[in-house]
Design a protein around this motif. Structure first.
Motif, PDB file in Angstrom:
ATOM      1  N   LEU A   1      -3.023   3.899   3.934  1.00 41.96           N
ATOM      2  CA  LEU A   1      -4.397   3.647   3.495  1.00 41.96           C
ATOM      3  C   LEU A   1      -5.150   4.956   3.311  1.00 41.96           C
ATOM      4  O   LEU A   1      -5.892   5.130   2.341  1.00 41.96           O
ATOM      5  CB  LEU A   1      -5.133   2.778   4.510  1.00 41.96           C
ATOM      6  N   GLY A   2      -4.945   5.881   4.255  1.00 47.19           N
ATOM      7  CA  GLY A   2      -5.610   7.177   4.171  1.00 47.19           C
ATOM      8  C   GLY A   2      -5.237   7.887   2.887  1.00 47.19           C
ATOM      9  O   GLY A   2      -6.085   8.435   2.186  1.00 47.19           O
ATOM     10  N   LEU A   3      -3.957   7.808   2.544  1.00 41.30           N
ATOM     11  CA  LEU A   3      -3.454   8.404   1.313  1.00 41.30           C
ATOM     12  C   LEU A   3      -4.188   7.818   0.113  1.00 41.30           C
ATOM     13  O   LEU A   3      -4.614   8.512  -0.794  1.00 41.30           O
ATOM     14  CB  LEU A   3      -1.956   8.105   1.205  1.00 41.30           C
ATOM     15  N   ASP A   4      -4.370   6.485   0.143  1.00 42.46           N
ATOM     16  CA  ASP A   4      -5.034   5.783  -0.967  1.00 42.46           C
ATOM     17  C   ASP A   4      -6.488   6.230  -1.097  1.00 42.46           C
ATOM     18  O   ASP A   4      -6.973   6.507  -2.179  1.00 42.46           O
ATOM     19  CB  ASP A   4      -4.959   4.271  -0.732  1.00 42.46           C
ATOM     20  N   ARG A   5      -7.179   6.321   0.038  1.00 44.34           N
ATOM     21  CA  ARG A   5      -8.594   6.713  -0.014  1.00 44.34           C
ATOM     22  C   ARG A   5      -8.740   8.143  -0.521  1.00 44.34           C
ATOM     23  O   ARG A   5      -9.626   8.448  -1.286  1.00 44.34           O
ATOM     24  CB  ARG A   5      -9.270   6.590   1.355  1.00 44.34           C
ATOM     25  N   LEU A   6      -7.860   9.032  -0.064  1.00 47.17           N
ATOM     26  CA  LEU A   6      -7.941  10.429  -0.500  1.00 47.17           C
ATOM     27  C   LEU A   6      -7.728  10.526  -1.998  1.00 47.17           C
ATOM     28  O   LEU A   6      -8.429  11.244  -2.695  1.00 47.17           O
ATOM     29  CB  LEU A   6      -6.896  11.277   0.242  1.00 47.17           C
TER      30      LEU A   6
ATOM     31  N   GLY B   1       1.292   0.286  12.886  1.00 43.54           N
ATOM     32  CA  GLY B   1      -0.132   0.517  12.662  1.00 43.54           C
ATOM     33  C   GLY B   1      -0.385   1.896  12.102  1.00 43.54           C
ATOM     34  O   GLY B   1      -1.167   2.072  11.161  1.00 43.54           O
ATOM     35  N   ILE B   2       0.303   2.885  12.674  1.00 46.21           N
ATOM     36  CA  ILE B   2       0.111   4.263  12.217  1.00 46.21           C
ATOM     37  C   ILE B   2       0.566   4.398  10.760  1.00 46.21           C
ATOM     38  O   ILE B   2      -0.112   5.020   9.937  1.00 46.21           O
ATOM     39  CB  ILE B   2       0.863   5.259  13.132  1.00 46.21           C
ATOM     40  N   VAL B   3       1.702   3.769  10.433  1.00 44.29           N
ATOM     41  CA  VAL B   3       2.195   3.855   9.051  1.00 44.29           C
ATOM     42  C   VAL B   3       1.183   3.246   8.086  1.00 44.29           C
ATOM     43  O   VAL B   3       0.895   3.803   7.020  1.00 44.29           O
ATOM     44  CB  VAL B   3       3.567   3.150   8.910  1.00 44.29           C
TER      45      VAL B   3
ATOM     46  N   VAL C   1       0.839  -1.208   0.000  1.00 42.89           N
ATOM     47  CA  VAL C   1       0.000   0.000   0.000  1.00 42.89           C
ATOM     48  C   VAL C   1       0.872   1.256   0.000  1.00 42.89           C
ATOM     49  O   VAL C   1       0.586   2.231  -0.707  1.00 42.89           O
ATOM     50  CB  VAL C   1      -0.974  -0.004   1.193  1.00 42.89           C
ATOM     51  N   LEU C   2       1.950   1.232   0.788  1.00 36.70           N
ATOM     52  CA  LEU C   2       2.879   2.371   0.782  1.00 36.70           C
ATOM     53  C   LEU C   2       3.447   2.584  -0.609  1.00 36.70           C
ATOM     54  O   LEU C   2       3.644   3.705  -1.057  1.00 36.70           O
ATOM     55  CB  LEU C   2       4.040   2.106   1.742  1.00 36.70           C
ATOM     56  N   GLY C   3       3.664   1.485  -1.312  1.00 40.69           N
ATOM     57  CA  GLY C   3       4.212   1.577  -2.664  1.00 40.69           C
ATOM     58  C   GLY C   3       3.231   2.169  -3.654  1.00 40.69           C
ATOM     59  O   GLY C   3       3.595   2.455  -4.787  1.00 40.69           O
ATOM     60  N   GLY C   4       1.973   2.322  -3.255  1.00 39.62           N
ATOM     61  CA  GLY C   4       1.016   2.989  -4.135  1.00 39.62           C
ATOM     62  C   GLY C   4       0.011   2.056  -4.770  1.00 39.62           C
ATOM     63  O   GLY C   4      -0.711   2.429  -5.689  1.00 39.62           O
ATOM     64  N   VAL C   5      -0.043   0.801  -4.296  1.00 41.69           N
ATOM     65  CA  VAL C   5      -1.056  -0.101  -4.822  1.00 41.69           C
ATOM     66  C   VAL C   5      -2.398   0.320  -4.244  1.00 41.69           C
ATOM     67  O   VAL C   5      -2.515   0.559  -3.042  1.00 41.69           O
ATOM     68  CB  VAL C   5      -0.753  -1.557  -4.418  1.00 41.69           C
ATOM     69  N   SER C   6      -3.410   0.428  -5.115  1.00 41.82           N
ATOM     70  CA  SER C   6      -4.711   0.886  -4.631  1.00 41.82           C
ATOM     71  C   SER C   6      -5.534  -0.287  -4.144  1.00 41.82           C
ATOM     72  O   SER C   6      -5.506  -1.373  -4.717  1.00 41.82           O
ATOM     73  CB  SER C   6      -5.447   1.598  -5.763  1.00 41.82           C
ATOM     74  N   LEU C   7      -6.279  -0.065  -3.062  1.00 40.98           N
ATOM     75  CA  LEU C   7      -7.141  -1.120  -2.543  1.00 40.98           C
ATOM     76  C   LEU C   7      -8.248  -1.451  -3.529  1.00 40.98           C
ATOM     77  O   LEU C   7      -8.794  -2.538  -3.521  1.00 40.98           O
ATOM     78  CB  LEU C   7      -7.776  -0.682  -1.223  1.00 40.98           C
ATOM     79  N   SER C   8      -8.589  -0.489  -4.397  1.00 39.29           N
ATOM     80  CA  SER C   8      -9.679  -0.743  -5.333  1.00 39.29           C
ATOM     81  C   SER C   8      -9.183  -1.327  -6.652  1.00 39.29           C
ATOM     82  O   SER C   8      -9.952  -1.524  -7.569  1.00 39.29           O
ATOM     83  CB  SER C   8     -10.461   0.541  -5.570  1.00 39.29           C
TER      84      SER C   8
END
Lengths: 328, 502
Positions: A317-322, A310-312, A265-272
């Protein structure tokens, strides 16, 4: 021509800014942290410590390849740590209990990982259980099977040769063996996903499965392949881990799924789905690697490390949703 | 002043980016009448319905109910003022019981201390349904109802909300003849109860059977409002007004008689589970076959089923004289059959991927070396079609989501053209394309046919269809009802399509 210029400038300025952080956010964060850590602790930026970080990161980074390609296709496999254990137990079990040639045992361990991925794909594709839930169930099943076989004890013995342990502990030209394996795998997968049909179809399925079906893609076949590849990546990670430890136990790799998903996720993979670059997952893994290493160097307790991890993950994830919101 | 009209639409105009959908639309609906709204696809009916239902707000004009001006900010406002809309896609909730669905959103009237008395609710629901003559078991799930029963449930919901006006958008499109008869009985009953009905339909015979007045829309304008009398003269008048006078003579630059005996695609007695009935047709080598039909004629259903293999229940399909048993998009494309879907965004394009991945997508699938993409060829194709179709983009690598709607449509078409198929099925390729591009597209299609491609083109735009086709098949209610080989007459074609002629 004038119209083309229009597209380029005014209305898309917001999007260009969003793109900026999407593309450069993590590299900048990595660079800043790296510099801060280097200057605040003299033991951080040394050859040995950098190799330590790379070696500690390599297993997570390898398994995260599988997670990344699955997530690009809009799927997920959270049973990867349990699959790592299955492959580790199969390989070491064959070597120690049945005296089987380590090379054959490793091949069997990798096949076991592939089968685990195959089972996950059947649940997701044919029984149509959402990937997260299906692999949550197999996470428990695979782990349980490992404990049943090992009866809760470690498996170790002289049959585990130095040559086998070299996979996890050895160095070639001062570079740890797991790091070399990691680099080779990343190169292979970056090429596959940039230049072949498998890569194109994976992105297409993640972007819009219906469109890819109507464009003649056998989406189920591709998804199955991705789950199997994910299982194989977990197997490789699990086997390296046993080689490093020189033994295996039912709880092998328990809890590593966390770091693996965070790296992707940090690498930029989107959850969607539909988005992500394999090479950037490596950067995500390294970011977690330097964070953990720094906290060890500063004698920060593992309890705090858990909170930080956890915070990271939430941050990523927050970055991805935004980002997703801006597309709408 | 005594007011005879329940609904007055006064001088309504509505603009969308680049088009004026409605121009000064005015008409009045008398109390206790069934009022039909007719027009070709794109005449502005849907926009008008949505304005009355409160989905869109008009830029100009006003709506009066019972003589009072109303203004709607959202559909809830329209509902409150006594207008209920029954759309083609019914909005019932499958997992609720019939009683629960009937009182959806109004549960509080049966609530005591936060608990809902379902016994009361069921009794009340039974009363309302009995009153309308519907015999449902109200404790059963909505999912157990047939389409026509679900429609009846929607009507009951409208009555329960004290609707003064019920809008019905193509209510018969999914009904059998017997169910239609039943619906007409219900409509008569509603009329007796003092409800007015706005009836939108493509089927002239239905309108002449049940409606009192008919308003004809064309190009976003009201052409006329007539009192319905069941005679051929009035029917002809309605058809004439729908298509306009000037259009019956169309320049045709094709209409080649294709003499080739080579049949590239043939369907025999093809039926689907979603309404296509015993369709047979042949497509010749190098031919452009036009398909005309109104919404609900099942033209998309037919050709989608031919391409995807889904929903087919009967019939044979031959491609180049070879019988095709089970097909799917993968096999169709491998057999050089390409399909341009009507809903581009949902079915035709990868919004999140760049143009350079979208346009050569099928091409990449067809031609690759050991799985490696021929990226040079792909990029060349991308650039070629960006130029050919005049796709406005700063770069071939732009993400498709960042393009305008019209340009996205062109990318979908480019994706299919780049695939180099022998047989192309184009479902509404001209929708949402500006006039200039329309001509370019028609030229491209013409060239493709001259090169030996065989093309099926489904379009609601009759003038363009007449211009490009060698032959036209008219579909109605899931059947091919007429083949037109020569003497293309626009009026005649529309008459067949809407059932003015049989």
């Amino acid at each position: 021509m004038s119209e083309i210029k229009n597209i380029n400038t005014s209305p898309n300025r917001f999007k260009i800014q969003a793109n900026f952080w999407e593309i450069y956010g993590i590299p900048i964060a990595f660079t800043v942290l790296f510099l801060v850590f280097s200057f605040s602790n003299k033991n951080f930026f040394t050859f040995d410590n950098i190799m330590n970080i790379l070696r500690a990161t390599s297993i997570i980074a390898i398994v995260a390849i599988g997670t990344t390609i699955l997530m690009i296709s809009g799927n997920i496999d959270i049973s990867m740590a349990s699959t790592m254990a299955v492959s580790g137990v199969v390989t070491i079990g064959m070597i120690v209990h049945y005296n089987i040639n380590p090379i054959i045992a490793i091949v069997c361990g990798i096949i076991a990982g592939g089968i685990a991925g195959f089972l996950n794909s059947l649940l997701v594709i044919y029984i149509k259980i959402p990937a997260f839930i299906a692999t949550l169930a197999t996470l428990s099943i695979f782990r349980g099977l490992c404990f049943i076989y090992t009866k809760g004890y470690s498996i170790y013995g002289d049959q585990i040769t130095e040559a086998y342990k070299f996979i996890g502990r050895g160095y070639v030209f001062k570079i740890p063996m797991p790091v070399i394996i990691m680099i080779v795998l990343y190169v292979i997968f970056i090429i596959i996903f940039k230049y072949t049909k498998i890569g194109l179809y994976t992105y297409a399925i993640g972007s819009n499965e219906r469109v890819s079906l109507l464009s003649g893609v056998n989406a189920n076949k591709i998804k199955m392949l991705l789950f199997v590849l994910g299982g194989v990546m977990s197997a490789i990670g699990g086997i390296i881990m046993t080689a490093r430890l020189g033994s295996v136990q039912g709880s092998l790799a328990d809890g590593t799924e966390f770091g693996i998903i965070t790296a992707a996720v940090l690498g930029g993979v989107s959850l969607s789905g539909g988005k992500g670059v394999i090479g950037r997952t490596l950067l995500g893994a390294l970011l977690i690697g330097i964070l953990n290493n720094y906290m060890v160097l500063m004698n920060i307790s593992t309890f705090y490390q858990m909170v930080t991890s956890g915070i990271v993950l939430l941050f990523a994830l927050g970055l991805d949703r935004l980002k997703s919101k801006q597309v709408l | 002043m005594d007011n005879n009209y329940i609904l007055e639409i006064d001088n309504i105009s509505k603009y969308f980016p680049g088009v004026q959908a409605l121009k000064n639309v005015s008409f009045k609906i008398k109390k206790n009448t069934v009022h039909a709204l007719v027009g070709e696809n794109g005449a502005g009916k849907s926009t008008l319905i949505k304005i009355i239902a409160g989905v869109y707000t008009p830029e100009e004009g006003e709506i009066k109910i019972d003589g009072n001006i109303v203004s709607y900010k959202n559909p809830a406002d329209s509902l409150k003022s006594g207008i209920s809309t029954i759309y083609q896609e019914l909005s019932v909730v499958d997992d609720l019981t019939i009683a629960q669905d009937l009182f959806f959103g109004e549960e509080s009237i049966f609530s005591r201390g936060g608990f809902i008395s379902f016994k009361k609710m069921n009794n009340e629901a039974k009363k309302i349904l009995d009153n309308l003559g519907f015999t449902f078991n109200v404790t059963k799930k909505v999912s157990s109802l047939s389409v026509s029963e679900k429609q009846q449930l929607e009507i009951a919901k409208a009555v329960n909300k004290n609707a003064k006006i019920i809008l019905m958008d193509e209510p018969t499109s999914a009904l059998s003849d017997k169910e239609i008869e039943n619906l007409f009985k219900i409509i008569k009953k509603l009329k007796e109860k003092g409800v007015s009905i706005i009836y939108i339909s493509h089927h002239l015979d239905e309108i002449f059977n049940i409606c009192d007045y008919v308003t004809i829309l064309r190009d976003g304008m009201v052409i006329d409002t007539l009192e319905v009398e069941n005679n051929q003269e009035v029917k002809d008048k309605v058809v004439n007004q729908m298509i306009g006078k000037d259009l019956s003579k169309i320049k045709t630059n094709r209409f080649k008689k294709i003499n080739s005996d080579k049949i590239v695609l043939e369907a025999k007695d093809f039926s689907t589970s979603n309404g296509v009935k015993n369709v047979s047709f042949k497509l010749k080598y190098g031919e452009i076959l036009g398909i005309y039909g109104t919404v609900g004629s099942k033209r998309t259903e037919l050709f989608k089923s031919i391409f995807t293999g889904q929903n087919k229940i009967e019939g044979q399909l031959y491609s180049k004289s070879k019988l095709i048993l089970n097909t799917n998009p993968e096999k169709s494309i491998a057999g050089k059959l390409g399909f341009l879907p009507e809903s581009r965004k949902e079915e035709g394009i990868f919004l999140g991927l760049p143009i350079s991945k979208n346009i050569p997508f099928i091409l990449y699938g067809e031609e690759s070396k050991l799985g490696f993409l021929k990226q040079k060829k792909g990029l060349e194709a991308t650039k070629k079609y960006i130029n050919l179709l005049n796709i406005k983009t700063p770069s071939p690598h732009q993400i498709v989501a960042n393009l305008s709607g019209g340009n996205q449509q062109k990318v979908v078409l480019a994706k299919l053209l780049a695939a180099d198929c022998d047989i192309l099925i184009l479902d509404e390729p001209l929708v949402g394309v500006d006039v200039g591009t329309k001509n370019e597209l028609l030229d491209i299609v013409n060239d493709l046919a001259n090169e030996g491609k065989s093309i099926i083109i489904i379009s609601s735009e009759l003038p363009e269809l007449l211009r490009i086709s060698d032959r036209i098949l008219i579909m109605r209610n899931g059947e091919i009802i007429k083949e037109i080989i020569e003497n293309f007459d626009q009026k005649e074609i529309i008459s067949y399509a809407i059932g003015g002629k049989k």
